[in-house]
Motif scaffolding. Structure first.
Motif, PDB file in Angstrom:
ATOM      1  N   ASP A 202       0.810  -1.215   0.000  1.00 21.01           N
ATOM      2  CA  ASP A 202       0.000   0.000   0.000  1.00 21.01           C
ATOM      3  C   ASP A 202       0.849   1.273   0.000  1.00 21.01           C
ATOM      4  O   ASP A 202       0.307   2.382   0.087  1.00 21.01           O
ATOM      5  CB  ASP A 202      -0.921   0.022   1.235  1.00 21.01           C
ATOM      6  N   THR A 203       2.134   1.122  -0.105  1.00 22.81           N
ATOM      7  CA  THR A 203       3.002   2.308  -0.104  1.00 22.81           C
ATOM      8  C   THR A 203       2.718   3.199  -1.302  1.00 22.81           C
ATOM      9  O   THR A 203       2.533   4.412  -1.161  1.00 22.81           O
ATOM     10  CB  THR A 203       4.476   1.888  -0.111  1.00 22.81           C
ATOM     11  N   PHE A 204       2.665   2.608  -2.482  1.00 25.48           N
ATOM     12  CA  PHE A 204       2.359   3.349  -3.703  1.00 25.48           C
ATOM     13  C   PHE A 204       1.024   2.928  -4.306  1.00 25.48           C
ATOM     14  O   PHE A 204       0.383   3.717  -5.001  1.00 25.48           O
ATOM     15  CB  PHE A 204       3.459   3.133  -4.748  1.00 25.48           C
ATOM     16  N   CYS A 205       0.627   1.696  -4.078  1.00 28.20           N
ATOM     17  CA  CYS A 205      -0.568   1.120  -4.718  1.00 28.20           C
ATOM     18  C   CYS A 205      -1.668   0.867  -3.693  1.00 28.20           C
ATOM     19  O   CYS A 205      -1.549   1.287  -2.538  1.00 28.20           O
ATOM     20  CB  CYS A 205      -0.195  -0.177  -5.437  1.00 28.20           C
ATOM     21  N   LYS A 206      -2.702   0.203  -4.124  1.00 32.65           N
ATOM     22  CA  LYS A 206      -3.826  -0.175  -3.255  1.00 32.65           C
ATOM     23  C   LYS A 206      -3.989  -1.685  -3.340  1.00 32.65           C
ATOM     24  O   LYS A 206      -4.419  -2.211  -4.366  1.00 32.65           O
ATOM     25  CB  LYS A 206      -5.099   0.546  -3.696  1.00 32.65           C
ATOM     26  N   SER A 207      -3.643  -2.340  -2.244  1.00 35.79           N
ATOM     27  CA  SER A 207      -3.660  -3.799  -2.253  1.00 35.79           C
ATOM     28  C   SER A 207      -5.046  -4.386  -2.456  1.00 35.79           C
ATOM     29  O   SER A 207      -5.184  -5.511  -2.947  1.00 35.79           O
ATOM     30  CB  SER A 207      -3.069  -4.328  -0.941  1.00 35.79           C
ATOM     31  N   ASN A 208      -6.078  -3.617  -2.129  1.00 36.79           N
ATOM     32  CA  ASN A 208      -7.453  -4.103  -2.290  1.00 36.79           C
ATOM     33  C   ASN A 208      -8.060  -3.744  -3.646  1.00 36.79           C
ATOM     34  O   ASN A 208      -9.233  -3.996  -3.892  1.00 36.79           O
ATOM     35  CB  ASN A 208      -8.344  -3.562  -1.174  1.00 36.79           C
ATOM     36  N   ASN A 209      -7.263  -3.129  -4.526  1.00 40.02           N
ATOM     37  CA  ASN A 209      -7.754  -2.751  -5.845  1.00 40.02           C
ATOM     38  C   ASN A 209      -6.662  -3.054  -6.880  1.00 40.02           C
ATOM     39  O   ASN A 209      -5.755  -2.248  -7.100  1.00 40.02           O
ATOM     40  CB  ASN A 209      -8.130  -1.273  -5.872  1.00 40.02           C
ATOM     41  N   THR A 210      -6.771  -4.202  -7.502  1.00 35.61           N
ATOM     42  CA  THR A 210      -5.742  -4.631  -8.463  1.00 35.61           C
ATOM     43  C   THR A 210      -5.781  -3.853  -9.766  1.00 35.61           C
ATOM     44  O   THR A 210      -4.836  -3.930 -10.556  1.00 35.61           O
ATOM     45  CB  THR A 210      -5.906  -6.125  -8.753  1.00 35.61           C
ATOM     46  N   ARG A 211      -6.850  -3.122 -10.004  1.00 38.83           N
ATOM     47  CA  ARG A 211      -6.959  -2.340 -11.244  1.00 38.83           C
ATOM     48  C   ARG A 211      -6.477  -0.902 -11.085  1.00 38.83           C
ATOM     49  O   ARG A 211      -6.450  -0.148 -12.062  1.00 38.83           O
ATOM     50  CB  ARG A 211      -8.417  -2.334 -11.712  1.00 38.83           C
ATOM     51  N   TYR A 212      -6.117  -0.556  -9.905  1.00 39.51           N
ATOM     52  CA  TYR A 212      -5.675   0.820  -9.639  1.00 39.51           C
ATOM     53  C   TYR A 212      -4.332   1.087 -10.308  1.00 39.51           C
ATOM     54  O   TYR A 212      -3.401   0.281 -10.221  1.00 39.51           O
ATOM     55  CB  TYR A 212      -5.570   1.049  -8.129  1.00 39.51           C
ATOM     56  N   ILE A 213      -4.225   2.218 -10.998  1.00 36.15           N
ATOM     57  CA  ILE A 213      -2.985   2.665 -11.633  1.00 36.15           C
ATOM     58  C   ILE A 213      -2.677   4.084 -11.167  1.00 36.15           C
ATOM     59  O   ILE A 213      -3.532   4.970 -11.242  1.00 36.15           O
ATOM     60  CB  ILE A 213      -3.076   2.637 -13.174  1.00 36.15           C
ATOM     61  N   ARG A 214      -1.470   4.305 -10.729  1.00 29.18           N
ATOM     62  CA  ARG A 214      -1.038   5.661 -10.343  1.00 29.18           C
ATOM     63  C   ARG A 214      -0.497   6.339 -11.610  1.00 29.18           C
ATOM     64  O   ARG A 214       0.678   6.236 -11.953  1.00 29.18           O
ATOM     65  CB  ARG A 214       0.021   5.595  -9.245  1.00 29.18           C
ATOM     66  N   THR A 215      -1.390   7.026 -12.297  1.00 23.40           N
ATOM     67  CA  THR A 215      -1.099   7.516 -13.654  1.00 23.40           C
ATOM     68  C   THR A 215      -0.143   8.706 -13.698  1.00 23.40           C
ATOM     69  O   THR A 215       0.539   8.917 -14.707  1.00 23.40           O
ATOM     70  CB  THR A 215      -2.402   7.905 -14.356  1.00 23.40           C
ATOM     71  N   ARG A 216      -0.086   9.492 -12.644  1.00 26.46           N
ATOM     72  CA  ARG A 216       0.724  10.713 -12.704  1.00 26.46           C
ATOM     73  C   ARG A 216       2.170  10.505 -12.272  1.00 26.46           C
ATOM     74  O   ARG A 216       3.020  11.359 -12.535  1.00 26.46           O
ATOM     75  CB  ARG A 216       0.087  11.791 -11.834  1.00 26.46           C
ATOM     76  N   MET A 217       2.446   9.431 -11.602  1.00 27.09           N
ATOM     77  CA  MET A 217       3.796   9.218 -11.089  1.00 27.09           C
ATOM     78  C   MET A 217       4.770   8.926 -12.228  1.00 27.09           C
ATOM     79  O   MET A 217       4.641   7.932 -12.947  1.00 27.09           O
ATOM     80  CB  MET A 217       3.806   8.066 -10.088  1.00 27.09           C
ATOM     81  N   ASP A 218       5.762   9.792 -12.403  1.00 31.07           N
ATOM     82  CA  ASP A 218       6.743   9.659 -13.479  1.00 31.07           C
ATOM     83  C   ASP A 218       8.097   9.159 -13.001  1.00 31.07           C
ATOM     84  O   ASP A 218       8.847   8.561 -13.776  1.00 31.07           O
ATOM     85  CB  ASP A 218       6.938  11.008 -14.187  1.00 31.07           C
ATOM     86  N   GLU A 219       8.430   9.419 -11.737  1.00 30.89           N
ATOM     87  CA  GLU A 219       9.781   9.070 -11.283  1.00 30.89           C
ATOM     88  C   GLU A 219       9.806   8.849  -9.779  1.00 30.89           C
ATOM     89  O   GLU A 219       9.288   9.662  -9.008  1.00 30.89           O
ATOM     90  CB  GLU A 219      10.763  10.190 -11.659  1.00 30.89           C
ATOM     91  N   ILE A 220      10.407   7.711  -9.386  1.00 29.75           N
ATOM     92  CA  ILE A 220      10.675   7.420  -7.975  1.00 29.75           C
ATOM     93  C   ILE A 220      12.137   7.018  -7.866  1.00 29.75           C
ATOM     94  O   ILE A 220      12.565   6.040  -8.476  1.00 29.75           O
ATOM     95  CB  ILE A 220       9.788   6.287  -7.432  1.00 29.75           C
TER      96      ILE A 220
END
Length: 293
Positions: A247-265
């Protein structure tokens, strides 16, 4: 015969000529050469600010100007009044809503003109920021305290800065973060001494405009929680991060979730092996920079 004496008068005919008109002087433009003071566009500073310290009109006055103004005007016997900001604007350079107080060894935030929108106080000896420093300056949009000795920021120091968009506290001695104003788009706290316990769980959650977050070269043991969806760039390199959850970057309860704006980590220089946490990056368009083996 009497001698005749004749008198001759010589008449010289001189034609009348109008006097010549005075020479018409051409307007002269004076240019000074070999001066130390220059006016020019600001170059981008290497503090990972987006954008950096470039004013909207693209101009700046060098520090030499500040010193020259101080030298020239300090001899004038003009008493300071409550209606002027003469002392601060002799020490610093005040120009069209911007105040430049760089490399002048100040130890505290100076009193600012009430219309100040941009404050550049880099490379000084400031150790503390008080809540009273910005209590009456609600017009601020950018503050840069990079390269000072700041150890403490009083609670509520930035609480009234509802227009503040860019804040840099890079290269200081902070161990914890202050409460940040809601409209920040860029926050830079690189090269401090911040540990994970010095960042509250919801420190970034309500910053819905935050796009650039720089926390590299600190002492973080984990990635900050509740990162906003608006985030594009996240720098965490050279910390002590050892754990990442799904759950740090994603959502473990939503496998379809995409963090669309993140370009660089960026996570290089941490003791964590990123390959052991594949599920933590499943919502990202690209993998973080770091060690995978």
């Amino acid at each position: 015969m009497e001698t005749l004496q004749a008198t001759f008068f010589l008449f010289v005919f001189v034609p009348w000529v109008n006097p010549a008109p005075p020479l018409q002087q051409e307007s002269l433009q004076l240019y000074e050469y070999d001066t130390d003071v220059s006016m020019g566009s600001l170059t981008q500073q290497d503090y990972e600010m987006q954008p950096n310290d470039i004013r909207k009109d693209g101009t700046n006055v060098s520090l030499d100007t500040s010193l020259m103004l101080q030298s020239d005007d300090s001899q004038l016997d003009v008493p300071a009044t409550k209606d002027t900001n003469l002392p601060t604007c002799l020490l610093c350079v005040c120009l069209s809503g911007s105040v430049y107080c760089e490399e002048i060894d100040i130890e505290a935030v100076p009193p600012l003109p009430k219309e100040t929108a941009y404050l550049y106080a880099r490379f000084n000896k400031i150790k503390r920021i008080a809540a009273s420093d910005f209590a009456d300056i609600t017009t601020l949009r950018r503050i840069d305290f990079s390269g000072n000795r700041i150890e403490e920021i009083e609670d509520g120091a930035f609480s009234k800065l509802l227009l503040l968009e860019e804040l840099s506290l890079a290269e200081n001695r902070l161990v914890k973060l202050p409460v940040l104003p809601p409209k920040l788009t860029t926050f830079n706290a690189n090269q401090n001494r911040i540990k994970s316990r010095g960042i509250k769980a919801n420190a970034f959650k309500k910053l819905t405009n935050l796009a650039y977050l720089y926390l590299g070269h600190n002492a973080l043991e984990s990635v900050p929680l509740n990162l906003p969806e608006s985030l594009r760039i996240l720098h965490l390199q050279y910390n002590n991060i050892t754990t990442i959850t799904d759950d740090t970057f994603c959502k473990s309860n939503n496998t379809r979730y995409i963090r669309t704006r993140m370009d660089e980590i960026r996570m290089e220089g941490n003791p964590i092996v990123l390959a052991k946490h594949v599920n933590a990056f499943s919502c990202l368009r690209m993998l973080p920079v770091g060690t995978y083996y």
